[in-house]
Write an enzyme that holds these catalytic residues in place. Structure first.
Site, short mmCIF file in Angstrom:
data_model
loop_
_atom_site.label_atom_id
_atom_site.label_comp_id
_atom_site.label_asym_id
_atom_site.label_seq_id
_atom_site.Cartn_x
_atom_site.Cartn_y
_atom_site.Cartn_z
N TYR A 19 -12.58 -46.29 27.32
CA TYR A 19 -11.14 -46.43 27.09
C TYR A 19 -10.38 -46.46 28.42
O TYR A 19 -9.61 -47.39 28.70
CB TYR A 19 -10.61 -45.28 26.21
CG TYR A 19 -9.10 -45.13 26.29
CD1 TYR A 19 -8.25 -46.07 25.73
CD2 TYR A 19 -8.52 -44.03 26.96
CE1 TYR A 19 -6.86 -45.95 25.83
CE2 TYR A 19 -7.14 -43.91 27.06
CZ TYR A 19 -6.32 -44.87 26.49
OH TYR A 19 -4.95 -44.75 26.60
N LYS B 175 -8.20 -49.47 30.25
CA LYS B 175 -6.77 -49.36 30.62
C LYS B 175 -6.59 -49.62 32.13
O LYS B 175 -5.64 -50.28 32.54
CB LYS B 175 -6.23 -47.98 30.25
CG LYS B 175 -6.10 -47.70 28.77
CD LYS B 175 -5.11 -48.60 28.04
CE LYS B 175 -3.67 -48.33 28.40
NZ LYS B 175 -2.73 -49.16 27.58
N THR C 186 -1.71 -45.16 31.20
CA THR C 186 -2.05 -43.76 30.94
C THR C 186 -2.51 -43.06 32.21
O THR C 186 -3.04 -43.70 33.13
CB THR C 186 -3.19 -43.71 29.88
OG1 THR C 186 -3.73 -42.39 29.83
CG2 THR C 186 -4.33 -44.65 30.23
N ASP C 187 -2.35 -41.73 32.23
CA ASP C 187 -2.85 -40.97 33.38
C ASP C 187 -4.38 -40.97 33.43
O ASP C 187 -4.96 -40.60 34.45
CB ASP C 187 -2.30 -39.53 33.36
CG ASP C 187 -2.71 -38.72 32.14
OD1 ASP C 187 -3.37 -39.28 31.24
OD2 ASP C 187 -2.36 -37.52 32.08
N GLU C 188 -5.02 -41.37 32.32
CA GLU C 188 -6.50 -41.35 32.32
C GLU C 188 -7.09 -42.34 33.33
O GLU C 188 -8.27 -42.25 33.65
CB GLU C 188 -7.03 -41.64 30.92
CG GLU C 188 -6.67 -40.54 29.95
CD GLU C 188 -7.57 -40.47 28.72
OE1 GLU C 188 -8.67 -41.02 28.74
OE2 GLU C 188 -7.13 -39.84 27.75
P1 NAD Z 1 -2.02 -45.98 18.70
O1 NAD Z 1 -3.49 -46.15 18.58
O2 NAD Z 1 -1.33 -44.97 17.83
O3 NAD Z 1 -1.28 -47.37 18.48
C1 NAD Z 1 -1.78 -48.58 18.97
C2 NAD Z 1 -1.18 -49.71 18.15
O4 NAD Z 1 -1.65 -50.96 18.67
C3 NAD Z 1 -1.58 -49.67 16.67
O5 NAD Z 1 -0.43 -49.81 15.86
C4 NAD Z 1 -2.51 -50.86 16.51
O6 NAD Z 1 -2.45 -51.46 15.21
C5 NAD Z 1 -1.98 -51.81 17.59
N1 NAD Z 1 -3.00 -52.77 18.03
C6 NAD Z 1 -4.30 -52.52 18.35
N2 NAD Z 1 -4.92 -53.67 18.70
C7 NAD Z 1 -3.98 -54.66 18.60
C8 NAD Z 1 -4.01 -56.05 18.84
N3 NAD Z 1 -5.15 -56.67 19.23
N4 NAD Z 1 -2.89 -56.77 18.66
C9 NAD Z 1 -1.73 -56.16 18.26
N5 NAD Z 1 -1.65 -54.84 18.00
C10 NAD Z 1 -2.77 -54.09 18.17
O7 NAD Z 1 -1.77 -45.65 20.23
P2 NAD Z 1 -0.58 -44.82 20.92
O8 NAD Z 1 -1.02 -43.42 21.09
O9 NAD Z 1 0.69 -45.14 20.25
O10 NAD Z 1 -0.62 -45.50 22.37
C11 NAD Z 1 0.22 -46.61 22.69
C12 NAD Z 1 0.00 -46.99 24.15
O11 NAD Z 1 0.31 -45.88 24.98
C13 NAD Z 1 -1.45 -47.36 24.48
O12 NAD Z 1 -1.43 -48.42 25.38
C14 NAD Z 1 -2.01 -46.11 25.14
O13 NAD Z 1 -3.03 -46.45 26.05
C15 NAD Z 1 -0.78 -45.57 25.83
N6 NAD Z 1 -0.75 -44.11 26.04
C16 NAD Z 1 -0.95 -43.24 25.02
C17 NAD Z 1 -0.82 -41.87 25.24
C18 NAD Z 1 -1.03 -40.86 24.13
O14 NAD Z 1 -1.04 -39.67 24.39
N7 NAD Z 1 -1.15 -41.26 22.87
C19 NAD Z 1 -0.49 -41.39 26.51
C20 NAD Z 1 -0.31 -42.32 27.55
C21 NAD Z 1 -0.41 -43.68 27.29
O1 DAU Z 2 -3.68 -38.61 28.78
C1 DAU Z 2 -3.25 -39.68 28.00
C2 DAU Z 2 -4.26 -39.98 26.92
O2 DAU Z 2 -4.19 -38.92 25.99
C3 DAU Z 2 -4.02 -41.32 26.24
O3 DAU Z 2 -4.22 -42.34 27.18
C4 DAU Z 2 -4.96 -41.51 25.05
O4 DAU Z 2 -4.63 -42.70 24.36
C5 DAU Z 2 -4.80 -40.33 24.11
O5 DAU Z 2 -5.72 -40.45 23.05
C6 DAU Z 2 -5.03 -39.01 24.85
O6 DAU Z 2 -6.42 -38.88 25.25
P1 DAU Z 2 -7.22 -37.49 25.10
O7 DAU Z 2 -8.66 -37.79 25.04
O8 DAU Z 2 -6.74 -36.51 26.10
O9 DAU Z 2 -6.64 -37.02 23.65
P2 DAU Z 2 -7.35 -36.40 22.35
O10 DAU Z 2 -6.25 -36.00 21.42
O11 DAU Z 2 -8.45 -37.25 21.84
O12 DAU Z 2 -8.00 -35.08 22.94
C7 DAU Z 2 -7.22 -34.09 23.62
C8 DAU Z 2 -8.17 -33.01 24.10
O13 DAU Z 2 -8.66 -32.30 22.96
C9 DAU Z 2 -9.39 -33.53 24.83
O14 DAU Z 2 -9.73 -32.64 25.88
C10 DAU Z 2 -10.49 -33.53 23.76
C11 DAU Z 2 -10.09 -32.37 22.88
N1 DAU Z 2 -10.43 -32.50 21.44
C12 DAU Z 2 -10.04 -33.63 20.80
C13 DAU Z 2 -10.31 -33.81 19.46
C14 DAU Z 2 -9.89 -35.06 18.73
C15 DAU Z 2 -11.09 -31.49 20.78
O15 DAU Z 2 -11.42 -30.44 21.37
N2 DAU Z 2 -11.36 -31.66 19.45
C16 DAU Z 2 -11.02 -32.78 18.77
O16 DAU Z 2 -11.31 -32.88 17.55
#
Ligand code: NAD
Ligand code: DAU
Length: 339
Positions: A153, A157, A125-127
């Site tokens: 988190y 990562k 992730t970019d985080e």
């Molecule tokens: P998500 O939380 O929707 O999905 C995560 C999945 O992993 C779930 O299905 C969960 O059951 C499974 N899991 C958790 N612990 C586990 C374990 N111990 N063994 C096997 N499975 C397990 O997350 P997502 O948003 O789909 O993110 C997927 C990946 O992409 C993550 O690594 C996250 O860091 C990365 N990522 C997410 C975003 C975003 O915006 N959502 C952006 C950049 C990178």
């Molecule tokens: O940048 C990639 C990341 O993006 C991934 O690595 C993470 O897994 C994914 O959860 C996401 O992280 P963020 O913290 O950016 O996403 P989230 O949807 O939780 O929040 C997006 C923005 O919105 C953040 O600035 C917090 C804000 N927010 C979030 C929630 C849930 C609110 O203002 N209100 C809310 O209720």
């Protein structure tokens, strides 16, 4: 080729499984997931009869089970999406983030080395780069931006990424890492900003915006993230990191207002709430490397992508209701309980 996709019942993993089956019908996909609160097996209903698809319920931290699976399946590629992924949860309870995102990664890499996996791909992730100042709009994250994390988190990562690079240098693991910005699209768990706001607006509930809503996120449609991962894990250079992002930076408040407008709901539903601890200000990806080295190009722009996404949630209200009521958790037992 045989590909292991971990975290396959989560948001991005689900979309990736569909992407692979559609774009590489010659490959076999083993979809693995522990089915935590974030994993919904129903997401994968659309491919359960595909002969190239198989689901395994497993914990990536379970070394014995993982080794057995790797021995039986002889994977060519491992794409690790499995993670605890929600920043707010990591602030409440960091430990499971360390166990899954670090130890789980280690177990998968040990298995990859032991059973001759040709490419280990880490979905990151970019985080891991921390945040950028709100006003410095000419600054972007590149692959050489130092790791500088804010939340448990993102620290977990970044630790996973460091371990992957250490396995490359020390043990010769063939690996790649992709670091993407915020994703939106179908099947996202409604604890994350966009589906949460859509769901609340649908029920005329308050929309909780953290702080003043001025934090910036760089949004990418999940389809474009999947196409980027696919390119990196197949064609990316051994040992390299690739950023993925489409230059769609938006203030949170503007995203929320767009959702309200699309749903024809009043802005009076917006409620400003206490800010997230350590809240990252701005994310913005420079995707030059993946564009120039691998020819990646995003298909979606945010304006049409967000409309399509809102429509997906409106057309899949039963999915949303099952996820918010917790009913989806019973599905595995119903499907597999007596087998
Ligand atoms: P998500 O939380 O929707 O999905 C995560 C999945 O992993 C779930 O299905 C969960 O059951 C499974 N899991 C958790 N612990 C586990 C374990 N111990 N063994 C096997 N499975 C397990 O997350 P997502 O948003 O789909 O993110 C997927 C990946 O992409 C993550 O690594 C996250 O860091 C990365 N990522 C997410 C975003 C975003 O915006 N959502 C952006 C950049 C990178
Ligand atoms: O940048 C990639 C990341 O993006 C991934 O690595 C993470 O897994 C994914 O959860 C996401 O992280 P963020 O913290 O950016 O996403 P989230 O949807 O939780 O929040 C997006 C923005 O919105 C953040 O600035 C917090 C804000 N927010 C979030 C929630 C849930 C609110 O203002 N209100 C809310 O209720």
């Amino acid at each position: 080729m045989k590909i292991l996709v971990t975290g396959a019942a989560g948001f991005i993993g689900t979309n990736f499984v569909y992407y692979e089956l559609e774009n590489h019908p010659e490959d076999q996909i083993v979809a693995l997931d522990l089915l935590t609160y974030a994993g919904n097996l129903k997401n994968l209903d659309g491919c359960k009869d595909n002969p190239n698809f198989k689901f395994v319920k497993m914990d990536i931290r379970d070394r014995e089970a993982i080794y057995k699976l790797f021995e039986e399946e002889q994977f060519d590629i491992v794409a690790n999406f499995a993670a605890e992924s929600h920043v707010d949860r990591s602030i409440e309870d960091p430990e499971v983030f360390l166990r899954t995102n670090i130890i789980g990664t280690e177990v998968l890499m040990d298995a990859s080395l032991k059973y001759g996996v040709k490419r280990y791909h880490q979905v990151s992730t970019d985080e891991v780069y921390g945040d950028l100042p709100l006003e410095a709009t000419d600054l972007f994250f590149t692959e050489s931006t130092p790791l500088h994390t804010s939340s448990p988190y993102s620290a977990s990562k970044a630790s996973g990424d460091l371990l992957v690079m250490a396995y490359h240098r020390t043990f010769g693991l063939n690996m790649s890492i992709s670091r993407c910005s915020n994703n939106y699209g179908p099947y996202q768990f409604p604890e994350k900003l966009i589906p949460l706001m859509i769901n609340n607006a649908r029920h005329d509930k308050n929309l909780p915006v953290y702080g003043e809503g001025l934090n910036v996120r760089d949004w990418l449609h999940v389809y474009d993230h999947c196409s980027g991962i696919d390119l990196v894990m197949r064609n990316g250079e051994n040992g390299e990191v690739y950023n993925i992002g489409g230059h769609n930076e938006r203030h949170n408040i503007d995203v929320v207002k767009t959702i309200l407008k699309e749903l024809d709901k009043p802005e009076s539903l917006i409620t400003y709430v206490t800010d997230r601890k350590g809240h990252d200000l701005r994310y913005a990806i420079d995707p030059t490397k993946i564009e120039t080295k691998l020819g990646w190009k995003p298909k979606y722009n945010f304006e049409s992508g967000i409309k399509e996404t809102i429509n997906w949630y409106l057309n899949n209200q039963q999915w949303m209701d099952e996820v918010t009521s917790g009913d989806y958790l019973k599905y595995y037992e119903e499907m597999y309980g007596n087998r």
